[in-house]
Design a protein around this motif. Sequence first.
Motif, PDB file in Angstrom:
ATOM      1  N   PRO A   1      -3.236   7.036 -11.492  1.00 50.54           N
ATOM      2  CA  PRO A   1      -4.493   6.776 -10.773  1.00 50.54           C
ATOM      3  C   PRO A   1      -4.797   5.298 -10.564  1.00 50.54           C
ATOM      4  CG  PRO A   1      -4.930   7.816 -12.907  1.00 50.54           C
ATOM      5  CD  PRO A   1      -3.453   7.752 -12.745  1.00 50.54           C
ATOM      6  N   ALA A   2      -4.307   4.426 -11.431  1.00 50.12           N
ATOM      7  CA  ALA A   2      -4.559   2.993 -11.268  1.00 50.12           C
ATOM      8  C   ALA A   2      -3.925   2.475  -9.979  1.00 50.12           C
ATOM      9  CB  ALA A   2      -4.027   2.219 -12.467  1.00 50.12           C
ATOM     10  N   ALA A   3      -2.808   3.074  -9.568  1.00 48.38           N
ATOM     11  CA  ALA A   3      -2.154   2.663  -8.319  1.00 48.38           C
ATOM     12  C   ALA A   3      -3.057   2.943  -7.128  1.00 48.38           C
ATOM     13  CB  ALA A   3      -0.810   3.376  -8.162  1.00 48.38           C
ATOM     14  N   ASP A   4      -3.701   4.100  -7.147  1.00 47.07           N
ATOM     15  CA  ASP A   4      -4.604   4.449  -6.039  1.00 47.07           C
ATOM     16  C   ASP A   4      -5.829   3.543  -6.038  1.00 47.07           C
ATOM     17  OD1 ASP A   4      -5.335   6.176  -3.813  1.00 47.07           O
ATOM     18  OD2 ASP A   4      -6.934   6.900  -5.142  1.00 47.07           O
ATOM     19  N   LYS A   5      -6.345   3.254  -7.220  1.00 45.88           N
ATOM     20  CA  LYS A   5      -7.515   2.371  -7.320  1.00 45.88           C
ATOM     21  C   LYS A   5      -7.171   0.969  -6.811  1.00 45.88           C
ATOM     22  CE  LYS A   5     -10.933   0.763 -10.628  1.00 45.88           C
ATOM     23  NZ  LYS A   5     -11.393   0.817 -12.008  1.00 45.88           N
ATOM     24  N   PHE A   6      -5.996   0.471  -7.194  1.00 44.48           N
ATOM     25  CA  PHE A   6      -5.563  -0.854  -6.755  1.00 44.48           C
ATOM     26  C   PHE A   6      -5.338  -0.874  -5.246  1.00 44.48           C
ATOM     27  CE2 PHE A   6      -2.243  -4.292  -6.550  1.00 44.48           C
ATOM     28  CZ  PHE A   6      -3.107  -5.329  -6.876  1.00 44.48           C
ATOM     29  N   LYS A   7      -4.760   0.193  -4.709  1.00 44.19           N
ATOM     30  CA  LYS A   7      -4.545   0.288  -3.252  1.00 44.19           C
ATOM     31  C   LYS A   7      -5.882   0.255  -2.508  1.00 44.19           C
ATOM     32  CE  LYS A   7      -3.328   3.350   0.346  1.00 44.19           C
ATOM     33  NZ  LYS A   7      -3.979   4.600   0.596  1.00 44.19           N
ATOM     34  N   ARG A   8      -6.866   0.971  -3.011  1.00 50.54           N
ATOM     35  CA  ARG A   8      -8.184   0.955  -2.362  1.00 50.54           C
ATOM     36  C   ARG A   8      -8.807  -0.435  -2.384  1.00 50.54           C
ATOM     37  NH1 ARG A   8     -11.472   4.831  -5.341  1.00 50.54           N
ATOM     38  NH2 ARG A   8      -9.745   5.022  -6.747  1.00 50.54           N
ATOM     39  N   MET A   9      -8.633  -1.159  -3.505  1.00 45.15           N
ATOM     40  CA  MET A   9      -9.161  -2.515  -3.598  1.00 45.15           C
ATOM     41  C   MET A   9      -8.454  -3.438  -2.602  1.00 45.15           C
ATOM     42  SD  MET A   9      -8.588  -5.842  -4.814  1.00 45.15           S
ATOM     43  CE  MET A   9      -7.135  -5.604  -5.785  1.00 45.15           C
ATOM     44  N   LEU A  10      -7.122  -3.318  -2.518  1.00 47.07           N
ATOM     45  CA  LEU A  10      -6.369  -4.142  -1.563  1.00 47.07           C
ATOM     46  C   LEU A  10      -6.782  -3.833  -0.130  1.00 47.07           C
ATOM     47  CD1 LEU A  10      -2.750  -4.081  -3.025  1.00 47.07           C
ATOM     48  CD2 LEU A  10      -4.339  -6.000  -3.012  1.00 47.07           C
TER      49      LEU A  10
ATOM     50  N   ALA B   1       0.834  -1.205   0.000  1.00 45.05           N
ATOM     51  CA  ALA B   1       0.000   0.000   0.000  1.00 45.05           C
ATOM     52  C   ALA B   1       0.871   1.258   0.000  1.00 45.05           C
ATOM     53  CB  ALA B   1      -0.936  -0.003   1.205  1.00 45.05           C
ATOM     54  N   GLY B   2       1.960   1.242   0.761  1.00 43.95           N
ATOM     55  CA  GLY B   2       2.876   2.383   0.793  1.00 43.95           C
ATOM     56  C   GLY B   2       3.533   2.624  -0.554  1.00 43.95           C
ATOM     57  N   LEU B   3       3.968   1.562  -1.208  1.00 47.15           N
ATOM     58  CA  LEU B   3       4.581   1.714  -2.532  1.00 47.15           C
ATOM     59  C   LEU B   3       3.567   2.200  -3.571  1.00 47.15           C
ATOM     60  CD1 LEU B   3       6.930  -1.401  -2.718  1.00 47.15           C
ATOM     61  CD2 LEU B   3       7.599   0.995  -2.530  1.00 47.15           C
ATOM     62  N   LEU B   4       2.333   1.738  -3.454  1.00 42.95           N
ATOM     63  CA  LEU B   4       1.296   2.216  -4.365  1.00 42.95           C
ATOM     64  C   LEU B   4       1.023   3.703  -4.148  1.00 42.95           C
ATOM     65  CD1 LEU B   4      -1.098  -0.846  -4.251  1.00 42.95           C
ATOM     66  CD2 LEU B   4       0.154  -0.034  -6.261  1.00 42.95           C
ATOM     67  N   ASP B   5       1.050   4.157  -2.896  1.00 43.78           N
ATOM     68  CA  ASP B   5       0.909   5.592  -2.598  1.00 43.78           C
ATOM     69  C   ASP B   5       2.030   6.386  -3.260  1.00 43.78           C
ATOM     70  OD1 ASP B   5      -1.416   5.912  -1.161  1.00 43.78           O
ATOM     71  OD2 ASP B   5      -0.456   5.619   0.791  1.00 43.78           O
ATOM     72  N   GLU B   6       3.264   5.886  -3.125  1.00 42.72           N
ATOM     73  CA  GLU B   6       4.414   6.561  -3.729  1.00 42.72           C
ATOM     74  C   GLU B   6       4.275   6.631  -5.248  1.00 42.72           C
ATOM     75  OE1 GLU B   6       8.270   5.102  -2.535  1.00 42.72           O
ATOM     76  OE2 GLU B   6       7.539   4.782  -0.484  1.00 42.72           O
ATOM     77  N   ALA B   7       3.857   5.529  -5.871  1.00 42.94           N
ATOM     78  CA  ALA B   7       3.686   5.497  -7.325  1.00 42.94           C
ATOM     79  C   ALA B   7       2.632   6.505  -7.763  1.00 42.94           C
ATOM     80  CB  ALA B   7       3.303   4.097  -7.784  1.00 42.94           C
ATOM     81  N   GLN B   8       1.549   6.588  -7.014  1.00 45.41           N
ATOM     82  CA  GLN B   8       0.479   7.536  -7.337  1.00 45.41           C
ATOM     83  C   GLN B   8       0.990   8.966  -7.248  1.00 45.41           C
ATOM     84  OE1 GLN B   8      -2.340   8.130  -8.589  1.00 45.41           O
ATOM     85  NE2 GLN B   8      -2.873  10.058  -7.650  1.00 45.41           N
ATOM     86  N   LYS B   9       1.705   9.288  -6.181  1.00 49.35           N
ATOM     87  CA  LYS B   9       2.176  10.661  -5.984  1.00 49.35           C
ATOM     88  C   LYS B   9       3.275  11.037  -6.973  1.00 49.35           C
ATOM     89  CE  LYS B   9       0.952  10.654  -1.132  1.00 49.35           C
ATOM     90  NZ  LYS B   9       1.434  10.515   0.245  1.00 49.35           N
ATOM     91  N   LYS B  10       4.212  10.129  -7.187  1.00 48.73           N
ATOM     92  CA  LYS B  10       5.370  10.444  -8.029  1.00 48.73           C
ATOM     93  C   LYS B  10       5.029  10.476  -9.514  1.00 48.73           C
ATOM     94  CE  LYS B  10      10.199   9.161  -8.653  1.00 48.73           C
ATOM     95  NZ  LYS B  10      11.267   8.265  -8.223  1.00 48.73           N
ATOM     96  N   PHE B  11       4.189   9.542  -9.959  1.00 47.10           N
ATOM     97  CA  PHE B  11       3.924   9.414 -11.392  1.00 47.10           C
ATOM     98  C   PHE B  11       2.503   9.809 -11.791  1.00 47.10           C
ATOM     99  CE2 PHE B  11       7.176   6.205 -10.349  1.00 47.10           C
ATOM    100  CZ  PHE B  11       8.218   6.711 -11.122  1.00 47.10           C
ATOM    101  N   LYS B  12       1.707  10.292 -10.834  1.00 43.84           N
ATOM    102  CA  LYS B  12       0.305  10.637 -11.122  1.00 43.84           C
ATOM    103  C   LYS B  12      -0.378   9.453 -11.825  1.00 43.84           C
ATOM    104  CE  LYS B  12       0.897  15.044  -9.999  1.00 43.84           C
ATOM    105  NZ  LYS B  12       1.616  15.054  -8.758  1.00 43.84           N
TER     106      LYS B  12
END
Length: 83
Positions: free
Chosen positions: A42-51, A29-40
């Motif tokens: 949105p799929a990372a945030d959606k996947f994090k919410r599902m997890l 979840a932390g790495l997905l947050d970083e991916a969302q913030k660094k690369f904009k």
Amino acid sequence: MLQPIADLLRGIWQAENEIEASNRLDGVAGLLDEAQKKFKFPAADKFKRMLTKRAKEIVMACLFKGFGTKRLERATATIKKRI
């Protein structure tokens, strides 16, 4: 950036206990947050919410080692032969 996420996800199912699985899931979840913030991304945030939504079930899956699709397919094939 996504390769460590994939490796950590696989590791959840090899965790020795629920605490370790939960910690690994938190890491993902932390790495997905970083991916969302660094690369904009949105799929990372959606996947994090599902997890996060399914965290309990994912963590519990580490308790069922050795029960893979091969066993399930073999059982299904045996049942079909007998019908």
